[in-house]
Scaffold this motif. Structure first.
Motif, PDB file in Angstrom:
ATOM      1  N   LEU A  86      42.966  45.363  56.172  1.00 18.82           N
ATOM      2  CA  LEU A  86      43.528  43.624  55.994  1.00 18.82           C
ATOM      3  C   LEU A  86      42.264  42.978  56.052  1.00 18.82           C
ATOM      4  CD1 LEU A  86      45.639  41.600  56.208  1.00 18.82           C
ATOM      5  CD2 LEU A  86      45.247  41.726  58.699  1.00 18.82           C
ATOM      6  N   ALA A  87      42.143  42.020  55.115  1.00 17.44           N
ATOM      7  CA  ALA A  87      41.059  41.046  54.972  1.00 17.44           C
ATOM      8  C   ALA A  87      41.553  39.442  54.985  1.00 17.44           C
ATOM      9  CB  ALA A  87      40.340  41.257  53.648  1.00 17.44           C
ATOM     10  N   LEU A  88      40.944  38.645  55.493  1.00 17.58           N
ATOM     11  CA  LEU A  88      41.258  37.259  55.473  1.00 17.58           C
ATOM     12  C   LEU A  88      39.957  36.576  54.875  1.00 17.58           C
ATOM     13  CD1 LEU A  88      42.925  36.842  59.091  1.00 17.58           C
ATOM     14  CD2 LEU A  88      43.982  36.915  56.646  1.00 17.58           C
ATOM     15  N   ARG A 109      47.838  40.983  44.282  1.00 22.61           N
ATOM     16  CA  ARG A 109      48.669  41.128  45.321  1.00 22.61           C
ATOM     17  C   ARG A 109      48.741  40.480  46.802  1.00 22.61           C
ATOM     18  NH1 ARG A 109      50.771  46.293  42.428  1.00 22.61           N
ATOM     19  NH2 ARG A 109      52.130  45.655  41.033  1.00 22.61           N
ATOM     20  N   GLY A 110      47.666  39.554  46.650  1.00 20.26           N
ATOM     21  CA  GLY A 110      47.498  38.907  47.982  1.00 20.26           C
ATOM     22  C   GLY A 110      48.270  37.834  48.227  1.00 20.26           C
ATOM     23  N   ILE A 122      43.042  33.493  52.201  1.00 20.97           N
ATOM     24  CA  ILE A 122      44.010  34.511  51.467  1.00 20.97           C
ATOM     25  C   ILE A 122      43.927  35.843  52.466  1.00 20.97           C
ATOM     26  CG2 ILE A 122      44.051  35.986  49.400  1.00 20.97           C
ATOM     27  CD1 ILE A 122      41.787  33.747  48.072  1.00 20.97           C
ATOM     28  N   GLU A 123      45.209  36.167  52.419  1.00 18.23           N
ATOM     29  CA  GLU A 123      45.355  37.599  53.347  1.00 18.23           C
ATOM     30  C   GLU A 123      45.474  38.514  52.262  1.00 18.23           C
ATOM     31  OE1 GLU A 123      49.585  39.241  54.637  1.00 18.23           O
ATOM     32  OE2 GLU A 123      48.616  37.859  56.220  1.00 18.23           O
ATOM     33  N   ASP A 129      38.348  49.872  48.445  1.00 21.86           N
ATOM     34  CA  ASP A 129      37.981  49.642  47.039  1.00 21.86           C
ATOM     35  C   ASP A 129      38.662  48.372  46.570  1.00 21.86           C
ATOM     36  OD1 ASP A 129      36.368  51.886  47.010  1.00 21.86           O
ATOM     37  OD2 ASP A 129      37.960  53.072  45.787  1.00 21.86           O
ATOM     38  N   LYS A 130      39.865  48.175  46.798  1.00 23.94           N
ATOM     39  CA  LYS A 130      40.563  46.923  46.173  1.00 23.94           C
ATOM     40  C   LYS A 130      39.960  45.786  47.098  1.00 23.94           C
ATOM     41  CE  LYS A 130      45.398  45.137  46.432  1.00 23.94           C
ATOM     42  NZ  LYS A 130      46.689  44.986  46.840  1.00 23.94           N
ATOM     43  N   ILE A 131      39.709  46.001  48.365  1.00 26.04           N
ATOM     44  CA  ILE A 131      39.298  44.719  49.155  1.00 26.04           C
ATOM     45  C   ILE A 131      38.040  44.397  48.502  1.00 26.04           C
ATOM     46  CG2 ILE A 131      38.793  43.604  51.410  1.00 26.04           C
ATOM     47  CD1 ILE A 131      41.521  44.264  51.427  1.00 26.04           C
ATOM     48  N   ASP A 132      37.036  45.546  48.250  1.00 31.43           N
ATOM     49  CA  ASP A 132      35.741  45.253  47.826  1.00 31.43           C
ATOM     50  C   ASP A 132      35.778  44.333  46.348  1.00 31.43           C
ATOM     51  OD1 ASP A 132      34.638  46.399  50.118  1.00 31.43           O
ATOM     52  OD2 ASP A 132      34.219  47.977  49.049  1.00 31.43           O
ATOM     53  N   ALA A 133      36.657  44.858  45.538  1.00 29.17           N
ATOM     54  CA  ALA A 133      36.709  44.570  44.169  1.00 29.17           C
ATOM     55  C   ALA A 133      37.276  42.847  44.422  1.00 29.17           C
ATOM     56  CB  ALA A 133      37.711  45.110  43.502  1.00 29.17           C
TER      57      ALA A 133
END
Length: 159
Positions: A86-88, A109-110, A122-123, A129-133
């Motif tokens: 999970l990233a904010l 899809r955030g 943004i959450e 890989d998705k978070i890094d991109a």
């Protein structure tokens, strides 16, 4: 190589310090560490991502098994798993870039969880890989703040 270890431990005060201390005493860097209570309130699951070759991981696993508070250690690196982070991310926006950022959030899809005059929070959930991109994409707009949970993992179900 990065390895993901699932460590079932007693849900008691000081357990996190004992387990993380084992890594620091041996000079191993923990890349990510998450801990949460399991379906059994007496146990917690630690997901630890650590770098090392097979010998290092074998040694760490043996040392973890020696701790009384550790019930089970599983190396999930070669297993079929579902993993998420999970990233904010707080991103700078201007009137002319707001729509573009919102479209990018939608593509990944955030979800926008907070909106200010000059920024969006943004959450985003997904694999590393998705978070890094997404983070790479947002850098051009200006990242004001970024926090990530680290990896959580569960083995895939047998069908």
């Amino acid at each position: 190589m990065l390895h993901t270890l699932a460590v079932m431990v007693e849900n008691d005060p000081g357990v996190l310090a004992r387990v993380s201390g084992l890594f620091s005493r041996r000079g191993y860097n923990i890349y990510s560490l998450t801990v949460c209570q399991t379906e059994n309130p007496d146990l917690s699951m630690m997901t630890i991502v650590v770098e090392g070759d097979s010998q290092v991981i074998e040694q760490v696993t043996k040392q973890l098994h020696k701790l009384v508070v550790v019930h089970k250690v599983t190396n999930l690196s070669q297993e079929s798993v579902v993993n998420r982070e999970l990233a904010l991310i707080r991103v700078k926006v201007k009137s002319d870039t707001r729509l573009e950022v919102l479209q990018t959030v939608d593509i990944f899809r955030g979800r926008v969880v907070d909106m200010g005059k000059n920024n969006l929070t943004i959450e985003l959930t997904g694999d590393e890989d998705k978070i890094d991109a997404f983070v790479r994409t947002m850098r051009s707009y200006g990242i004001l703040e970024l926090v990530r949970t680290g990896k959580i993992v569960i083995a895939r179900s047998d069908n």
